[in-house]
Design a protein around this motif. Structure first.
Motif, mmCIF file in Angstrom:
data_model
loop_
_atom_site.group_PDB
_atom_site.id
_atom_site.type_symbol
_atom_site.label_atom_id
_atom_site.label_comp_id
_atom_site.label_asym_id
_atom_site.label_seq_id
_atom_site.Cartn_x
_atom_site.Cartn_y
_atom_site.Cartn_z
ATOM 1 N N UNK A 37 0.848 -1.191 0.000
ATOM 2 C CA UNK A 37 0.000 0.000 0.000
ATOM 3 C C UNK A 37 0.882 1.240 0.000
ATOM 4 N N UNK A 38 0.803 1.993 -1.059
ATOM 5 C CA UNK A 38 1.638 3.198 -1.201
ATOM 6 C C UNK A 38 1.463 4.147 -0.023
ATOM 7 N N UNK A 39 0.289 4.131 0.592
ATOM 8 C CA UNK A 39 0.046 5.038 1.732
ATOM 9 C C UNK A 39 0.944 4.716 2.924
ATOM 10 N N UNK A 40 1.457 3.479 2.959
ATOM 11 C CA UNK A 40 2.363 3.130 4.073
ATOM 12 C C UNK A 40 3.688 3.887 3.969
ATOM 13 N N UNK A 41 3.928 4.533 2.852
ATOM 14 C CA UNK A 41 5.157 5.317 2.659
ATOM 15 C C UNK A 41 4.884 6.817 2.697
ATOM 16 N N UNK A 42 3.702 7.186 3.183
ATOM 17 C CA UNK A 42 3.368 8.612 3.253
ATOM 18 C C UNK A 42 4.182 9.280 4.350
ATOM 19 N N UNK A 46 -0.511 11.486 9.853
ATOM 20 C CA UNK A 46 -1.926 11.490 10.286
ATOM 21 C C UNK A 46 -2.879 11.237 9.104
ATOM 22 N N UNK A 47 -2.626 11.884 7.978
ATOM 23 C CA UNK A 47 -3.560 11.723 6.849
ATOM 24 C C UNK A 47 -3.006 10.774 5.791
ATOM 25 N N UNK A 48 -1.780 10.300 5.998
ATOM 26 C CA UNK A 48 -1.163 9.361 5.034
ATOM 27 C C UNK A 48 -1.298 9.890 3.601
ATOM 28 N N UNK A 49 -0.973 11.156 3.440
ATOM 29 C CA UNK A 49 -1.152 11.829 2.141
ATOM 30 C C UNK A 49 -0.035 11.451 1.171
ATOM 31 N N UNK A 50 -0.390 11.073 -0.029
ATOM 32 C CA UNK A 50 0.626 10.727 -1.045
ATOM 33 C C UNK A 50 0.348 11.439 -2.366
ATOM 34 N N UNK A 51 -0.612 12.355 -2.365
ATOM 35 C CA UNK A 51 -0.945 13.064 -3.601
ATOM 36 C C UNK A 51 -0.983 14.561 -3.329
ATOM 37 N N UNK A 52 -0.889 15.326 -4.409
ATOM 38 C CA UNK A 52 -0.941 16.775 -4.267
ATOM 39 C C UNK A 52 -1.342 17.390 -5.596
ATOM 40 N N UNK A 53 -1.640 18.687 -5.543
ATOM 41 C CA UNK A 53 -2.107 19.381 -6.742
ATOM 42 C C UNK A 53 -0.955 19.588 -7.728
ATOM 43 N N UNK A 54 -1.251 19.588 -9.042
ATOM 44 C CA UNK A 54 -0.179 19.772 -10.039
ATOM 45 C C UNK A 54 0.332 21.212 -10.066
ATOM 46 N N UNK A 55 1.644 21.381 -10.117
ATOM 47 C CA UNK A 55 2.213 22.713 -10.373
ATOM 48 C C UNK A 55 1.706 23.171 -11.737
ATOM 49 N N UNK A 56 1.471 24.462 -11.852
ATOM 50 C CA UNK A 56 1.014 24.986 -13.138
ATOM 51 C C UNK A 56 -0.491 24.869 -13.303
ATOM 52 N N UNK A 57 -1.152 24.326 -12.282
ATOM 53 C CA UNK A 57 -2.625 24.238 -12.324
ATOM 54 C C UNK A 57 -3.080 23.048 -13.145
ATOM 55 N N UNK A 58 -4.377 22.896 -13.216
ATOM 56 C CA UNK A 58 -4.966 21.766 -13.940
ATOM 57 C C UNK A 58 -5.778 20.900 -12.988
ATOM 58 N N UNK A 62 -1.877 14.564 -8.320
ATOM 59 C CA UNK A 62 -0.801 13.679 -8.789
ATOM 60 C C UNK A 62 -0.224 12.896 -7.611
ATOM 61 N N UNK A 63 0.246 11.699 -7.889
ATOM 62 C CA UNK A 63 0.948 10.930 -6.849
ATOM 63 C C UNK A 63 2.357 11.499 -6.723
ATOM 64 N N UNK A 64 2.734 11.787 -5.478
ATOM 65 C CA UNK A 64 3.981 12.524 -5.239
ATOM 66 C C UNK A 64 5.217 11.642 -5.435
ATOM 67 N N UNK A 65 6.301 12.285 -5.827
ATOM 68 C CA UNK A 65 7.537 11.552 -6.159
ATOM 69 C C UNK A 65 8.171 10.917 -4.921
ATOM 70 N N UNK A 66 8.179 11.594 -3.774
ATOM 71 C CA UNK A 66 8.950 11.074 -2.622
ATOM 72 C C UNK A 66 8.397 9.749 -2.097
ATOM 73 N N UNK A 67 7.103 9.680 -1.749
ATOM 74 C CA UNK A 67 6.619 8.378 -1.260
ATOM 75 C C UNK A 67 6.697 7.278 -2.304
#
Ligand SMILES: Nc1cc(-c2cccs2)n[nH]1
Length: 242
Positions: A37-42, A46-58, A62-67
């Motif tokens: 489970x990718x969330x285990x690498x968040x 607390x929120x086990x977040x692995x995604x974020x908004x795209x730079x440049x909008x849209x 997106x699934x983040x590079x670090x986790x």
């Protein structure tokens, strides 16, 4: 063979892993499937977040590079055999039987299942996975594509299909590029629809000839692109749909 599946929804695979052919292959030790489970690498526990908004909008996230990179490296290191890394995406190389046969020669495959709008590009730049598509349509996530690959590959592993179910004669197997001939079983007649007499004749040569012709006609009618150049008919076949 070992599959490692990186996913946000490992439970999606529950029912699939217990279906008979795969379950038997696992029980017999012909294949191993591990889910991660990718969330285990968040980072943000607390929120086990692995995604974020795209730079440049849209739209979307997106699934983040670090986790993702950390997860893949950790999973890869879980066993001595390095994993062939595959990322499921509509932008990838189209899966076909030849690619499935190639994948079946691997000792270990890691399947990276994206969600949302996909992965941060640096995941691809850093890990350089093979990108594979199962078709020109968009799924909500890579999990269904991952199961498709597992299904197409596991059946090709030695010992998984008994001799009577051999994959050797499948359409598309080992370079075979003809569609299947029609098949029949009991009863001999149903609602006025009967079985072709040749199949009841016991004349194996005649049966083989009939089946080869049926495959050829069906392939011309539906998938002329599969025929080798030199055998393509240059006229409309009587069965040819308009
Ligand atoms: N062939 C294909 C793959 C996919 C997706 C993979 C991951 C999210 S959507 N859609 N279609």
């Amino acid at each position: 063979m070992r599959f490692d599946v990186v996913t946000l929804f490992p439970a999606i695979f529950d029912g699939y892993l217990t279906q008979s052919l795969l379950d038997k292959a696992i029980v017999r030790g012909l294949v191993e499937i591990q889910r991660h489970n990718l969330r285990d690498w968040a980072e943000d526990t607390p929120h086990r977040k692995v995604d974020d908004r795209p730079f440049g909008g849209g739209p979307g996230m997106l699934l983040q590079v670090e986790p993702t990179v950390t997860c893949v490296r950790d999973v890869d290191a879980m066993c001595d055999v390095p994993a062939r890394k595959i990322l499921l995406t509509p932008q990838g190389r189209r899966l076909d039987q030849r690619l499935a046969e190639d994948l079946a020669t691997s000792d270990r495959i890691m399947l990276m299942c994206g969600r949302y709008e996909g992965f941060d590009q640096r995941v691809l730049d850093i890990l350089q996975p093979e990108e594979i598509s199962i078709g020109d349509f968009v799924l909500n996530g890579g999990e269904v594509a991952a199961m498709t690959i597992i299904d197409a590959v596991v059946r090709l592993l030695p010992g998984v299909l008994g001799d009577e179910q051999s994959s050797l004669d499948d359409s598309f197997s080992r370079g075979n590029r003809m569609l299947e001939f029609p098949q029949y079983t009991r009863p001999r007649e149903f609602e006025g629809h009967t079985v072709p007499d040749v199949l009841l004749s016991g004349d194996h040569a005649a049966i083989a000839k009939w089946r080869a012709e049926q495959s050829r006609v069906k392939t011309i009618d539906r998938r002329r692109d599969l025929l080798p150049e030199n055998s393509k008919p240059n006229h409309e076949h009587p069965n040819q749909r308009s």
